[in-house]
Design an enzyme around this catalytic site. Sequence first.
Site, short mmCIF file in Angstrom:
data_model
loop_
_atom_site.label_atom_id
_atom_site.label_comp_id
_atom_site.label_asym_id
_atom_site.label_seq_id
_atom_site.Cartn_x
_atom_site.Cartn_y
_atom_site.Cartn_z
N GLU A 174 0.80 -1.24 0.00
CA GLU A 174 0.00 0.00 0.00
C GLU A 174 0.83 1.28 0.00
O GLU A 174 0.54 2.22 0.74
CB GLU A 174 -0.97 -0.01 1.20
CG GLU A 174 -1.91 -1.22 1.17
CD GLU A 174 -2.92 -1.25 2.32
OE1 GLU A 174 -2.77 -0.45 3.26
OE2 GLU A 174 -3.84 -2.07 2.25
N ASN A 215 1.96 -5.20 -3.09
CA ASN A 215 0.56 -5.50 -2.77
C ASN A 215 -0.21 -4.21 -2.48
O ASN A 215 0.29 -3.33 -1.76
CB ASN A 215 0.55 -6.40 -1.52
CG ASN A 215 -0.80 -6.98 -1.19
OD1 ASN A 215 -1.39 -7.69 -2.01
ND2 ASN A 215 -1.30 -6.71 0.01
N HIS A 251 -10.50 -6.27 -1.77
CA HIS A 251 -11.54 -6.05 -0.75
C HIS A 251 -12.67 -5.30 -1.45
O HIS A 251 -12.62 -4.08 -1.58
CB HIS A 251 -11.01 -5.22 0.42
CG HIS A 251 -9.93 -5.89 1.20
ND1 HIS A 251 -10.19 -6.98 1.99
CD2 HIS A 251 -8.61 -5.65 1.31
CE1 HIS A 251 -9.06 -7.38 2.58
NE2 HIS A 251 -8.09 -6.59 2.17
N GLU A 279 -6.25 -10.75 -0.97
CA GLU A 279 -7.04 -10.48 0.25
C GLU A 279 -8.54 -10.43 -0.05
O GLU A 279 -9.28 -9.63 0.51
CB GLU A 279 -6.59 -9.14 0.90
CG GLU A 279 -5.11 -9.08 1.18
CD GLU A 279 -4.66 -7.82 1.92
OE1 GLU A 279 -5.52 -7.08 2.45
OE2 GLU A 279 -3.44 -7.58 1.98
N ASP A 281 -12.32 -10.37 -0.30
CA ASP A 281 -13.59 -10.50 0.43
C ASP A 281 -14.60 -9.57 -0.24
O ASP A 281 -14.23 -8.65 -0.98
CB ASP A 281 -13.48 -10.28 1.95
CG ASP A 281 -12.85 -8.97 2.39
OD1 ASP A 281 -12.80 -8.01 1.59
OD2 ASP A 281 -12.40 -8.89 3.55
C1 XIL Z 1 -6.03 -5.84 8.48
C2 XIL Z 1 -6.36 -6.99 9.43
O1 XIL Z 1 -7.30 -7.82 8.80
C3 XIL Z 1 -6.91 -6.46 10.72
O2 XIL Z 1 -7.08 -7.51 11.66
C4 XIL Z 1 -5.99 -5.40 11.30
O3 XIL Z 1 -6.57 -4.83 12.45
C5 XIL Z 1 -5.69 -4.33 10.27
O4 XIL Z 1 -5.17 -4.91 9.09
N1 XIL Z 1 -4.91 -4.40 3.74
C6 XIL Z 1 -3.89 -5.20 4.18
C7 XIL Z 1 -4.08 -6.03 5.40
O5 XIL Z 1 -2.85 -5.31 3.52
O6 XIL Z 1 -2.90 -6.18 6.13
C8 XIL Z 1 -5.16 -5.45 6.29
O7 XIL Z 1 -5.39 -6.37 7.34
C9 XIL Z 1 -6.43 -5.19 5.50
C10 XIL Z 1 -6.17 -4.21 4.40
#
Ligand code: XIL
Length: 359
Positions: A174, A215, A251, A279, A281
């Site tokens: 990020e 990522n 996400h 990731e 969802d």
């Molecule tokens: C999130 C986790 O799921 C949470 O439990 C934590 O509090 C914060 O981070 N992008 C990412 C992940 O790369 O590391 C993040 O994970 C979600 C968004």
Amino acid sequence: MPFGLGGLASLLTLGIAVTGCGSDSTQSTSPPSQPSQPTVDTVSLRTLANGKGRLIGSAVDRGFGYSGSDGVTFKTTLAREFNMLTPENDMKHERIHPGRDVYRFEPADSLVTFADANGMKVRGHTLIWHQQLAAWLTSGSWTTDETMALLVDHVTKVVSHYRGRVIEWDVVNEALGDNGSLRPSFWFDRIGRDYVELAFRTARAADSTVALFYNDYNIEGISPKSDSLYALVRDFQARGVPISGIGLESHFQLGAVPSTLGANIARFAALGLKVHITELDVRMTTPATAAQLQTQAQNYRDVVATCLQYPACDVVVMWGFTDKESWVPSAFPGWGAALILDATYQAKPAYTALHDLLK
Ligand code: XIL
């Protein structure tokens, strides 16, 4: 089948892995309405993915035996349905490097041990990010040279520790803002744009073969942000900075899978990169309706079907698998139900859609 074990073999290993991993009380204390075995198909997603030469994974929060995700149902389902896992938080800076000279590998190690025992691969997440940094780091005052040395120490120690056990690392997470410029951050503010390249070069020096990923979110479709990443990658390739792939976090909000996902995967794959869904969802406003769950199933199906069209997209990781344990309700109040099994480990339409797709 290049990856892991088939379904039968993985079931056989479960007893060993489950008894070997920390305290388990979920099953014995579950209310009677909660089944001890999920009502999912007898042929698992993992077995189907293996057959297609793909890895299908889930994030797992909290090392087994440390608290959180360590019930028997959780573990048996994880090992049955997935051939890959990503530590959701345990490899992040604040967890794994809590003091300047203190590394705490045990919680993440417990997840890697579980993965090994169950023939699962591990994605390392994440080395250099602007969030979840230990307080000793962010509260210190460091010169540019000191910050570079701290970055190099962190990346070197963590990558070396997992050499041969993690197959790919999110080296930088990020780093880009939505406008495509590098975002202000602890690392950027002290080192400048070269921190990204320094992280990749350092990771490669620590492990000559592990795959190195950039990522991010909002880079799944074609956008100013993914255009900017494309330029960054081309610049890296032109100058010999090591990079193996990009991670599309994915996400998504219900109904918001970008229509340019396939075209975007194609253009990065054409650069010789892996393009992994890291990731996934699909969140919705809660309580979920039957219609929302059907749309969600279609969205999961679209993402994975698009990915399957490209050999470069040989990994799909979801950010959890049961709605019982998901970051969504706390990160996005009013939203939830983002995963493929419900909170009692029952298959949702999204599970069935993926199962049908992978068959
Ligand atoms: C999130 C986790 O799921 C949470 O439990 C934590 O509090 C914060 O981070 N992008 C990412 C992940 O790369 O590391 C993040 O994970 C979600 C968004």
